[in-house]
Enzyme design. Structure first.
Site, PDB file in Angstrom:
ATOM      1  N   LYS A 167      50.332   0.473  72.778  1.00 32.61           N
ATOM      2  CA  LYS A 167      51.297   0.935  73.767  1.00 32.61           C
ATOM      3  C   LYS A 167      51.923  -0.207  74.561  1.00 32.61           C
ATOM      4  O   LYS A 167      52.542   0.018  75.596  1.00 32.61           O
ATOM      5  CB  LYS A 167      50.628   1.942  74.710  1.00 32.61           C
ATOM      6  CG  LYS A 167      50.094   3.180  73.987  1.00 32.61           C
ATOM      7  CD  LYS A 167      49.507   4.181  74.950  1.00 32.61           C
ATOM      8  CE  LYS A 167      48.975   5.397  74.210  1.00 32.61           C
ATOM      9  NZ  LYS A 167      48.492   6.448  75.129  1.00 32.61           N
ATOM     10  N   PRO A 188      53.382   7.633  77.238  1.00 31.65           N
ATOM     11  CA  PRO A 188      53.921   7.722  75.879  1.00 31.65           C
ATOM     12  C   PRO A 188      52.880   7.404  74.814  1.00 31.65           C
ATOM     13  O   PRO A 188      51.941   6.628  75.034  1.00 31.65           O
ATOM     14  CB  PRO A 188      55.030   6.658  75.882  1.00 31.65           C
ATOM     15  CG  PRO A 188      55.413   6.514  77.308  1.00 31.65           C
ATOM     16  CD  PRO A 188      54.142   6.707  78.081  1.00 31.65           C
ATOM     17  N   GLU A 189      53.053   8.024  73.663  1.00 32.24           N
ATOM     18  CA  GLU A 189      52.189   7.749  72.524  1.00 32.24           C
ATOM     19  C   GLU A 189      52.605   6.429  71.871  1.00 32.24           C
ATOM     20  O   GLU A 189      53.699   5.907  72.097  1.00 32.24           O
ATOM     21  CB  GLU A 189      52.306   8.889  71.510  1.00 32.24           C
ATOM     22  CG  GLU A 189      52.090  10.269  72.081  1.00 32.24           C
ATOM     23  CD  GLU A 189      50.630  10.628  72.307  1.00 32.24           C
ATOM     24  OE1 GLU A 189      49.758  10.089  71.596  1.00 32.24           O
ATOM     25  OE2 GLU A 189      50.357  11.454  73.198  1.00 32.24           O
ATOM     26  N   ARG A 201      42.362  13.691  81.678  1.00 36.35           N
ATOM     27  CA  ARG A 201      43.521  14.213  80.970  1.00 36.35           C
ATOM     28  C   ARG A 201      43.284  15.691  80.656  1.00 36.35           C
ATOM     29  O   ARG A 201      42.136  16.149  80.582  1.00 36.35           O
ATOM     30  CB  ARG A 201      43.749  13.459  79.649  1.00 36.35           C
ATOM     31  CG  ARG A 201      44.037  11.972  79.802  1.00 36.35           C
ATOM     32  CD  ARG A 201      45.419  11.724  80.382  1.00 36.35           C
ATOM     33  NE  ARG A 201      45.747  10.314  80.400  1.00 36.35           N
ATOM     34  CZ  ARG A 201      45.434   9.481  81.387  1.00 36.35           C
ATOM     35  NH1 ARG A 201      44.772   9.931  82.444  1.00 36.35           N
ATOM     36  NH2 ARG A 201      45.762   8.204  81.332  1.00 36.35           N
TER      37      ARG A 201
END
Length: 265
Positions: A51, A2-3, A251
């Site tokens: 985060k 998640p951002e 990524r």
């Protein structure tokens, strides 16, 4: 993963539901924490740092949680059916009118509140910090430019540089700066990169929907993120995808070969 805006919103929702109330049930289903019982403690508040989430309790105790790839906190009314299976539950925090359930929270730790910095002190400035200042921006720029030859996409993802950017915002910031994710940090104005990252996160911090284009319509929320093979919303060129980084840090990176000149995978 998640951002930062997703974690920020989760933290505020938990804070609204739990803060100022006493736990009727405080159960942690984690091997290292299975014997801990938080029942009877007052919830003082919930805050996010990049985060990371910290739920603070009376007695100077904090519960640290991190979503990783599949973790989440859900809020329910008492007696309401949970939306994920019970074997994924790692935490249950219940007050008289709400039940907070943490699913697939692989990272859980109970620690003295005064020691929270032990887990997040290495992070760069939190782009969603409520006390964000010129000093925060200057420190973010300093960290970003510490290695001017580093690939911009990797630098933005490094939480030690700035805290909160994930793969979505990495792709969109690079697009809006008109450079490929593999371009060096020195190819952009670092202050603009920091300000743009914060601007995009702030734009989505108070809603679950994430848009970097200003449009919430399905298929038009993002310029290049997860648009492989689709037309660039700016020029119509097919969006491409490639790998960036190595090992556990690898990524995918999305970019428009026309709008974003520079090195590619």
């Amino acid at each position: 993963m998640p951002e930062g805006d997703t974690v920020f919103l989760a933290g505020h929702r938990l804070d609204d539901a739990l803060a100022g109330k006493t736990l009727l049930r405080g159960e942690l289903r984690h091997p290292r924490l299975a014997t801990a019982d938080l029942s009877g403690r007052a919830v003082l508040g919930v805050r996010s740092v990049g985060k990371h989430l910290f739920t603070r309790f009376s007695g100077g105790l904090s519960l640290h949680s991190h979503f990783r790839m599949d973790g989440a906190w859900h809020l329910y009314r008492p007696g309401e059916k949970w939306r994920r299976p019970g074997h994924q539950v790692r935490a249950v925090l219940a007050v008289p009118d709400r039940v907070a359930v943490g699913f697939a929270l692989h990272d859980l730790e109970l620690l003295p509140t005064e020691q929270e910095d032990r887990l997040v002190g290495h992070l760069g400035p939190d782009l969603l910090a409520e006390d964000w200042s010129d000093a925060h921006e200057a420190e973010a720029v300093r960290r970003l430019t510490a290695d001017p030859d580093r690939e911009l996409g990797l630098a933005l993802l490094d939480q030690r540089v700035v805290a909160g950017v994930g793969n979505l915002y990495k792709a969109e910031v690079c697009f809006l700066l008109r450079v490929s994710p593999w371009s060096p940090v020195s190819a952009v104005d670092p202050r603009e990169a920091v300000r743009l990252s914060r601007k995009l996160l702030l734009a989505n911090a108070w809603r679950p929907e994430q848009s970097t284009t200003g449009v919430l319509a399905r298929g038009r929320q993002h310029w290049v993120f997860e648009r492989t093979g689709k037309p660039c919303l700016r020029c119509g060129t097919r969006v491409r995808v490639g790998g960036q980084g190595e090992g556990v840090l690898e990524r995918v990176a999305y970019w428009c070969p026309k709008c974003q000149p520079g090195p590619i995978a």
